[in-house]
Design a protein around this motif. Structure first.
Motif: not given
Length: 425
Positions: A262-267, A271-275, A315-326
């Motif tokens: 698995a990987i994570g992201t700083t995006a 507003e992140n242009e690389n989202l 992160a799958s169970l709480e609002a943690f990250s816009l991309i990684y969590g979902p």
């Protein structure tokens, strides 16, 4: 930290109190804990069956358990259980709240409904709370733990009284874990599906229903009715040091592939242009790749009756990250739906949901070096004030792929040192 998977757990010098231990799941847990070296207190309403369990433990383990006859409808019994255990053994390490009753009063129109309500909630809910309250001072000294035996009836609309009582017990598990974690006491729940026991007696049914086991098998994906020993296996694991980072977890117990990459992201912002580029990358690795691997592995796993473990995240169970969590929420649902489809093929599918773990995942976020303060910050976010090593997750994975877990599939197993239950400031 070393794993004890593959060899006997060592409960030598430890003491366990198991309620409802005159038959079924409670008796199996008491016997297994005693076989692993623990001194045990067993208790139940039926003097004859309790004596039989005591005799079996003495014959197989060489030491005699403390036997206390009583009904937990009696509000004085919990205090007696704790006091006599302490008098006899001088300590308490494990409290297993197994005693429970069902009822045939399933409709609001039943004239005895409120009488049955009082009885079911007294034994299934009030007694465990009282026992936990009385046990805490002793468990804090030994850094012990509590296991509540709940039911899948807590997770689905199954029975108005029994189901709601077990739902209450699940929440007691979570809130107790939240309060007791800082004291070093772990609290977890086992939620069995159909198990071959004599719970029908607690419903006022005097004889075992015909074809009970066959009817149970029809209600499971794996076409099997679990025996009490399967629940005892899970209880022993949860009580052991192999599960030292697991608290507040509701574990459904109803040849292998491990999807860990698995990987994570700083995006993390719209507003992140690389989202969208980051979205495509993360969902490709965290979601698409596991699905493809499962699809390709199925023909081979079916031959070996193997199983699959997906490594998810809290992160799958709480609002943690816009991309990684979902992406991890998607993986959890893939676990459940895959288990549903593959169960008839004899393939088990489960998910491990870790909290923070000492790994190098920071590199997948594009962070070149480990930040020195990360570990101390992570410790502050866990109820148990620890940050687990990868071996802790490996211990759980080893248990899940073993025959000891042969009745567990479609389960999302939280292994997060109580991070999810930490009260947010």
């Amino acid at each position: 930290m070393t794993s004890t998977i593959g060899k006997k757990y060592d409960f030598t010098g430890k003491v366990a109190l198991i309620t409802g231990s005159s038959s079924g799941i409670g008796a199996a847990i008491a016997l297994q804990f005693a076989q692993y070296g623990a001194q045990v207190t067993i208790t139940g309403r039926d003097a004859e069956t309790l004596a039989n369990v005591g005799k079996e433990i003495e014959e197989k383990c060489g030491h005699c358990p403390l036997q206390i006859i009583g009904d937990l409808i009696d509000q004085y019994l919990p205090e007696k259980l704790i006091n006599e255990t302490m008098t006899k053994f001088g300590r308490l390490d494990f409290l297993v709240n197994n005693a429970g009753i069902g009822t045939t009063a399933k409709s609001l129109e039943n004239e005895n409904f409120m009488t049955e309500f009082d009885k079911v909630f007294a034994i299934n809910v009030r007694a465990p709370v009282q026992l936990i309250q009385l046990a805490v001072p002793h468990l804090e000294k030994t850094k012990g733990n509590i296991i509540n035996i709940s039911s899948i009836a807590s997770l689905t609309a199954f029975s108005l009284l029994y189901g709601s009582s077990k739902a209450a017990l699940d929440m007691i598990t979570k809130t107790s874990a939240q309060e007791l974690g800082p004291k070093g006491i772990r609290v977890n729940s086992i939620n069995p599906g159909p198990v071959v026991t004599s719970i029908y007696r607690s419903m006022g049914i005097t004889t075992k229903p015909m074809n009970m086991k066959e009817e149970m098998k029809k209600r499971t994906l794996l076409n099997m009715a679990a025996e009490p020993i399967e629940i005892a296996n899970l209880a022993s694991f949860l009580a052991s040091n192999d599960a030292r980072n697991i608290t507040g977890s509701i574990v459904v117990s109803d040849d292998f592939l491990v999807n860990n990459a698995a990987i994570g992201t700083t995006a993390k912002s719209f507003e992140n242009e690389n989202l969208m580029a980051e979205f495509d990358k993360i969902f490709a690795v965290n979601v698409r790749a596991p699905v493809q691997l499962i699809q390709l592995a199925v023909p081979h796993l079916e031959k070996t009756k193997g199983n699959i473990i997906n490594i998810s995240s809290i992160a799958s169970l709480e609002a943690f990250s816009l991309i990684y969590g979902p992406s991890k929420a998607a993986l959890d649902m893939i676990t459940k739906t895959s288990a549903q489809e593959l169960g008839p093929k004899g393939i088990r599918v489960n998910s491990i949901v870790p909290g923070p773990v000492v790994t190098s995942i920071y590199r997948s976020f594009g962070i070149a070096t480990k930040r020195m303060y990360i570990e101390e910050e992570v410790k502050k976010r866990s109820l148990l004030n620890m940050i687990p090593e990868p071996i802790e997750i490996a211990n759980l994975a080893s248990f899940l792929v073993s025959d000891d877990a042969r009745n567990i599939t479609g389960s999302i197993v939280l292994s997060d040192t109580g991070a999810l239950l930490m009260q947010k400031n």
